[in-house]
Design a protein around this motif. Structure first.
Motif, short mmCIF file in Angstrom:
data_model
loop_
_atom_site.label_atom_id
_atom_site.label_comp_id
_atom_site.label_asym_id
_atom_site.label_seq_id
_atom_site.Cartn_x
_atom_site.Cartn_y
_atom_site.Cartn_z
N VAL A 39 11.98 -11.18 -4.62
CA VAL A 39 11.68 -12.47 -4.49
C VAL A 39 11.05 -12.24 -3.08
O VAL A 39 10.28 -12.74 -2.19
CB VAL A 39 12.90 -13.68 -4.00
N THR A 40 11.89 -11.39 -2.43
CA THR A 40 11.58 -11.27 -0.96
C THR A 40 10.51 -10.49 -1.25
O THR A 40 8.91 -11.43 -0.26
CB THR A 40 12.00 -10.23 0.33
N GLY A 41 9.90 -10.03 -1.72
CA GLY A 41 8.76 -9.19 -2.06
C GLY A 41 7.43 -9.31 -2.43
O GLY A 41 6.87 -9.38 -1.89
N ALA A 42 7.88 -10.66 -3.35
CA ALA A 42 6.52 -11.73 -3.73
C ALA A 42 6.15 -12.55 -2.96
O ALA A 42 5.09 -12.77 -2.91
CB ALA A 42 7.61 -12.60 -4.89
N ALA A 43 7.39 -13.23 -2.20
CA ALA A 43 6.91 -14.18 -1.39
C ALA A 43 6.31 -13.57 -0.01
O ALA A 43 5.23 -13.88 0.27
CB ALA A 43 8.23 -14.54 -0.33
N ILE A 44 6.19 -12.00 0.50
CA ILE A 44 5.41 -11.44 1.37
C ILE A 44 3.91 -11.10 0.89
O ILE A 44 2.78 -11.46 0.64
CB ILE A 44 5.74 -10.20 1.76
#
Length: 210
Positions: A186-191
């Motif tokens: 989720v963090t990577g997708a948000a970035i």
């Protein structure tokens, strides 16, 4: 998984002893390879972002396959070898922190958590950089939703298989680790989403000036 939680692995006293004894020996090749792999993938991603190029299908398939296989193969490592590897990585990172005079003392548990979170964050960035630009080009809402959901679905599936593999490697799966892995995705997708929107805005502004 024991890779992250340390369940069934040496206790804190034993880890400290391993760390002290390992200070005078060379870091294991696996530990070095782990850091080099993450650094190489991260460099490739940022290079593509700053060039403003979209990820081609073949390049995407090669990179994401390499990342996923690396994660899954890593879960097959016996817990004894995994403990030794995490100790080596901890020594490298602690040396960097000490060199930079950053007053942080790493532990085996923290390193294991950060290792998995970093792996899945990288996976989330890669998936997002490929699917999000394609999703924005879709006209119907269903296709857009599906395109934005795929990185999360694939990331969750990767984490599920990752923990399943650990049933057979003797490390034991844990549901909390699946959620930790998913939080990395989720963090990577948000970035990736932020990067995609910024690039899209920049592209439209450039086209408007022509």
């Amino acid at each position: 998984s024991n890779l992250l939680t340390g369940r069934g692995l040496p206790g804190s006293g034993e880890v400290s002893s391993l760390r002290d004894r390992g200070a005078d020996r060379q870091t294991s090749p696996a530990s070095s390879a782990f850091l080099v792999f993450d650094a190489a993938i991260s460099f490739s991603l940022f290079k593509a972002v700053f060039r403003g190029t979209l990820m081609k299908k073949k390049i995407f398939l090669i990179i994401i396959a390499a990342v996923v296989l690396f994660i899954w193969i890593h879960s097959m490592i016996p817990r004894e070898n995994s403990a030794s590897e995490s100790t080596g990585i901890m020594q490298i990172l602690q040396s960097i922190l000490d060199f930079l005079h950053i007053p942080i003392t790493l532990t085996d548990h923290i390193v294991r958590k950060l290792a998995h979170f970093t792996e899945y964050t990288i996976e989330g960035v890669i998936l997002g950089l490929y699917f999000f630009p394609l999703s924005l080009k879709q006209e119907d809402l269903h296709s857009k939703i599906m395109g934005f959901s795929l990185p999360l679905i694939i990331g969750l599936f990767t984490g599920f298989i990752d923990e399943t593999i650990q049933i057979f490697s003797g490390r034991g799966p844990m549901i909390e680790d699946v959620w930790l892995d998913f939080s990395g995705v989720v963090t990577g997708a948000a970035i990736a989403l932020i990067i995609t929107l910024v690039r899209r805005k920049h592209s439209r502004k450039h086209e408007g000036n022509l």
